[in-house]
Design a protein around this motif. Structure first.
Motif, short mmCIF file in Angstrom:
data_model
loop_
_atom_site.label_atom_id
_atom_site.label_comp_id
_atom_site.label_asym_id
_atom_site.label_seq_id
_atom_site.Cartn_x
_atom_site.Cartn_y
_atom_site.Cartn_z
N UNK A 251 -68.98 -25.32 -42.31
CA UNK A 251 -67.60 -25.22 -43.22
C UNK A 251 -67.05 -26.34 -44.02
N UNK A 252 -68.24 -27.54 -43.95
CA UNK A 252 -67.89 -28.57 -44.53
C UNK A 252 -68.40 -28.62 -46.07
N UNK A 253 -67.88 -27.86 -47.07
CA UNK A 253 -68.78 -27.51 -48.20
C UNK A 253 -68.47 -28.71 -49.36
N UNK A 254 -67.68 -29.45 -49.23
CA UNK A 254 -67.57 -30.53 -50.10
C UNK A 254 -68.54 -31.67 -49.31
N UNK A 255 -68.69 -31.94 -48.18
CA UNK A 255 -69.66 -32.91 -47.80
C UNK A 255 -71.01 -32.46 -47.93
N UNK A 289 -69.33 -21.26 -52.32
CA UNK A 289 -68.21 -21.34 -51.12
C UNK A 289 -66.95 -21.81 -51.29
N UNK A 290 -66.86 -22.44 -52.81
CA UNK A 290 -65.41 -22.71 -52.97
C UNK A 290 -64.53 -21.87 -53.18
N UNK A 291 -63.16 -21.92 -52.98
CA UNK A 291 -62.21 -20.90 -53.30
C UNK A 291 -62.33 -20.60 -54.72
N UNK A 331 -69.75 -12.67 -57.16
CA UNK A 331 -68.41 -13.55 -57.24
C UNK A 331 -67.87 -13.61 -58.74
N UNK A 332 -68.61 -13.21 -59.35
CA UNK A 332 -67.98 -12.97 -60.81
C UNK A 332 -67.52 -11.55 -61.26
#
Length: 444
Positions: A251-255, A289-291, A331-332
């Protein structure tokens, strides 16, 4: 090769060894055959050459001379051409080339060339999706290379074997094979090498698939640390790539994005077009995975990837790309396009790539649900959950069962929803102890 030249060498080596023609002939040949051979009037078979070399205490190449060594060079050149064919995205043609080359090689007299051809055959079988045949070849190669004093040289075969077992859905065995090799590297106290780091990185990915994220994160940190001790940048790229997968699953998407961008920079420096395309697939998957995902960037990455893989990739590579594009379309807000990409991916994967097929079915199920086709969504979720469970991907299977339960609950099937939730809990190792077994089985 001139028969007379070979005969001269046999006569010279026989006299140097102090043997008569009858003694050289031994139990398998006649003295008259040796006489005719030395006069250049007989052409020995490869088996006879090996026999004579053994009697004379020399190598077969000592009898065959420079022309045989030139033949070795020609075979090496043919192997290079076969490798180029594979790199150009023609695994079927490469497989045919490797099999033809191997048929002309004497396995006993030219073991190195035979093993090189066998490696090419195994890799080509894997690329065309004939995984069970590839596993058999890789297992044979693993046995052969285990006899070598250079343990590191055999590690790429182990990595490929683990990759095949993963695709076949046998995560437990893939992890066992990789752990055994990692333990041997540590027992031998070997210095960090690119093959060793790629093995460790492969093990990171396998633990991520199974859902053992703590172990994956620990191994990922070790891989990056070891990669910093070698000059090979691609070793660091492989470590960063798989570490990003572990971050993503945690769940550490930014990393994960930070690590995968570093890996992309490294792979962009090299000439491995296929690996770079596959890494772009992984990057696009993390972006989603980002909101508020960057849909245009993800779609652009996958378009680049698809264009590259259409030239140098296999059907399986393209299937991964199609699955990722199905996620993008979902997602689109375009479930119809998502279904199209997912179904194309399943067609490319075929029946053997169970783990990736299960993941593709999850995307297909979500797209069908978006279309309001609850029956098709339930079927896809259930197929996916069963395949993931059979692959020992417990956490992924549990998530699939949970999503299936939500569909059943939303469509007025509470008993089936409870059953699906219990299936998911079972995949996580939780067993109910209050109600009797079978009391919550779904009704038809």
């Amino acid at each position: 090769m001139k028969d007379k030249d070979l005969g001269v060498r046999v006569a010279r080596l026989r006299r140097a060894a102090g043997l008569s023609q009858a003694e050289l002939a031994g139990p398998k040949l006649s003295p008259s055959y040796i006489s005719l051979l030395e006069a250049g009037k007989r052409t020995p078979s490869p088996d006879v050459v090996q026999y004579l070399a053994g009697r004379l205490g020399c190598e077969a190449t000592d009898l065959l001379g420079a022309e045989a060594r030139t033949g070795d060079k020609e075979i090496e050149l043919e192997l290079k051409y076969a490798e180029m064919t594979a790199l150009n995205g023609e695994p079927e043609a490469a497989l045919a080339d490797y099999e033809r080359i191997q048929a002309a090689i004497d396995a006993d007299g030219q073991p190195g060339l035979w093993l090189a051809a066998e490696t090419g055959i195994a890799q080509s079988l894997e690329r065309v999706g004939r995984l069970e045949e590839a596993v058999a070849r890789y297992e044979g190669l693993r046995t052969a290379t285990s006899r070598s004093k250079d343990f590191v040289a055999g590690l790429p075969v182990t990595v490929a074997l683990c990759r095949c077992y993963r695709e076949l859905g046998d995560l437990s065995h893939a992890i066992s094979v990789a752990e055994e090799a990692v333990a041997e590297v540590e027992r031998l106290d070997l210095a960090p090498t690119r093959p060793g780091i790629e093995l460790l990185s492969t093990l990171v990915g396998l633990h991520c698939e199974r859902g053992d994220l703590h172990r994956a994160s620990y191994l990922a940190a070790r891989a990056i640390e070891k990669a910093g001790q070698v000059s090979d940048r691609k070793a660091l790229g492989a470590a960063l790539w798989n570490a990003s997968v572990a971050m993503h699953r945690n769940g550490r998407t930014a990393d994960a994005i930070e690590l995968i961008e570093q890996a992309l920079a490294i792979y962009s420096e090299g000439d491995d077009v296929r690996a770079l395309a596959r890494l772009r697939n992984a990057y696009a998957a993390v972006l989603l995975e980002f909101e508020e995902p960057d849909i245009p960037l993800a779609e652009g990455l996958l378009t680049q990837s698809a264009n590259a893989l259409s030239d140098v990739g296999s059907d399986i590579d393209l299937a991964y790309c199609e699955t990722a594009m199905a996620r993008v379309k979902l997602r689109a807000g375009d479930p119809e396009a998502s279904v199209g990409h997912a179904e194309k991916a399943l067609g490319l994967l075929g029946p053997l790539h169970r783990l990736q097929s299960a993941r593709t079915l999850l995307v297909l199920a979500a797209a069908r649900l978006s279309q309001g086709d609850h029956a098709a969504a339930r079927e896809a979720y259930e197929r996916s959950a069963l395949m993931l469970e059979a692959s020992a991907a417990g956490r992924q299977a549990a998530a699939a069962w949970a999503e299936l339960a939500e569909i059943m609950e939303a469509t007025g099937q509470p008993e089936r929803a409870i059953w699906a939730y219990r299936q998911g809990m079972r995949c996580l190792g939780q067993q109910g102890r209050i109600l009797p077994a079978g009391s919550l089985l779904p009704r038809a």
